[in-house]
Design an enzyme around this catalytic site. Structure first.
Site, PDB file in Angstrom:
ATOM      1  N   GLU A  45      -2.082  91.064 -48.241  1.00  0.00           N
ATOM      2  CA  GLU A  45      -1.814  92.026 -49.310  1.00  0.00           C
ATOM      3  C   GLU A  45      -3.062  92.835 -49.664  1.00  0.00           C
ATOM      4  OE1 GLU A  45       0.867  93.079 -50.342  1.00  0.00           O
ATOM      5  OE2 GLU A  45       2.269  91.558 -49.636  1.00  0.00           O
ATOM      6  N   TYR A 128      -0.143  95.113 -58.703  1.00  0.00           N
ATOM      7  CA  TYR A 128       0.698  95.039 -57.511  1.00  0.00           C
ATOM      8  C   TYR A 128       0.473  93.737 -56.750  1.00  0.00           C
ATOM      9  CZ  TYR A 128       2.035  95.058 -52.759  1.00  0.00           C
ATOM     10  OH  TYR A 128       2.541  94.633 -51.571  1.00  0.00           O
ATOM     11  N   ASP A 146       4.785  99.085 -55.585  1.00  0.00           N
ATOM     12  CA  ASP A 146       3.794  99.785 -54.760  1.00  0.00           C
ATOM     13  C   ASP A 146       4.323 101.189 -54.493  1.00  0.00           C
ATOM     14  OD1 ASP A 146       5.871  99.349 -53.028  1.00  0.00           O
ATOM     15  OD2 ASP A 146       4.580  99.023 -51.306  1.00  0.00           O
TER      16      ASP A 146
END
Length: 353
Positions: A45, A128, A146
């Site tokens: 991520e 996020y 996102d």
DNA sequence: TAAGCGTGGCT
DNA sequence: TAGCCAAGCTT
């Protein structure tokens, strides 16, 4: 009820179309009770922040091969991590990656926290990323927003407010579509849909599982959404880079300050980057010669034109700036891209000399 | 809070 | 070619 229908349609599509990614546990595995490794979810991520899957793949493999868990990464040498990150961009991510790994080891017993709120307190983990890790690795029904989710949601509900002003509105709408069930799959489904069907340009509305729910498609403006405020034009800056090579092949390099542009990365000594070409100030006394051509590179907020000067430095050279890296320890690929371009131009110039 | 912060691919 | 765009965070 309609929101639940949308969620159900999305998950049904995901079950048949989920992309296979190295850091991902597919829907079938997940149903069998397997959760993905939080370390790999976190690493992927962070790498995926503002970065495409294609660009991340090889970096992810190299990082997980070299540092298979958070303890290994926490114990890594800073310079080696920066070198491994070289080329991926946004180098604050690499610095925060180390800070975060060390915080997990020092403050959390070597295990990632399991709530989005706790994850949010760690370096480099924002709204996020905290929601994504919590949803994907911990099954927390966190709302993941996102760029993909913003686009899908703006189109689905025909939101005409331009970004970034529309962010709160889109977040609230995305929250409506966040059910308690299968939060990890749902988050990834939204992002997959945005990445493969509800794309920024030329969305494939014809095969979209949400078409019948989509207000943007119904009114024919899906492709125009989300609207965005105009961006500022990029100015051009100029600078000089010095590629010094000692007789034994060692290269004169310099580590940049921790903060700011390319912070913590290795590069060639040089001038500041300003609106006019600065006066030369070589890092060591030598016969510096200008390489033909120039390096052009565009950063997030300005264009850069670099003049490259090269020189052979004597064995006893005592530079005022930088340090020598032996030929064996120097790999151009360990430099950020703009500095690799400088190296490439200097190499061409020396070859034709 | 708006601005700073990379890079490569696509059109 | 030049601009747009990508799974954002920090200050």
């Amino acid at each position: 009820m309609r929101d639940e229908e949308i969620s159900a349609a999305l998950l049904a599509w995901y079950d048949g179309h989920a992309r296979v990614l190295p850091w991902r546990t597919g829907p079938a595995e997940r149903r069998a009770g397997h959760r993905p490794d939080p370390y790999r979810v976190w690493l992927s991520e962070v790498m995926l922040q503002q970065t495409t899957v294609a660009a991340v793949r090889d970096y992810f493999h190299r990082f997980t091969s070299r540092w298979p868990d958070v303890a290994a990464l926490a114990a890594a040498d800073d310079g080696e991590v920066m070198a491994e990150w070289a080329g991926l961009g946004y180098y604050a991510r690499a610095r925060n990656l180390l800070k975060c790994a060390r915080a997990v080891v020092a403050d959390h017993d070597g295990r990632f926290p399991e709530t989005s709120a706790a994850l949010l307190t760690l370096p480099g983990i924002g709204p996020y990323t905290a929601a994504a890790i919590a949803a994907i690795a911990c099954d927390e029904p966190a709302t993941v927003v996102d760029g993909n989710v913003e686009r899908v949601t703006a189109r689905l509900f025909a939101v005409e407010t331009p970004l970034p002003n529309a962010k709160p509105e889109l977040t609230a709408l995305a929250r409506r579509l966040t059910p308690e069930t299968r939060p990890g799959d749902r988050a990834q489904a939204m992002m997959d849909l945005g990445a493969t069907i509800c794309t920024p340009r030329n969305p494939a509305c014809g095969i979209c599982p949400l078409r019948s729910f989509c207000a943007g498609h119904a009114s024919g403006i899906a492709t125009e959404l989300p609207r965005k405020l105009a961006k500022k034009p990029k100015p051009t800056r100029f600078g000089i880079a010095y590629v010094g090579t000692r007789e034994d092949g060692a290269a004169l390099l310099e580590r940049r300050p921790e903060r700011g542009l390319l912070g913590g990365t290795l590069g060639w000594p040089g001038s500041a980057w300003t609106e006019a070409t600065p006066a030369p100030a070589p890092p060591a006394a030598a016969d510096w010669r200008e390489s033909p051509g120039a390096v052009r590179h565009t950063f997030t907020h300005f264009h850069l034109v670099l003049t490259v000067l090269t020189a052979r430095l004597p064995a006893g050279s005592n530079p005022e700036r930088g340090h020598f890296v032996s030929r064996d320890n120097f790999r151009p690929g360990d430099l950020p891209t703009v500095m690799r371009k400088v190296h490439d131009l200097a190499s061409r110039a020396l070859l034709t000399d």
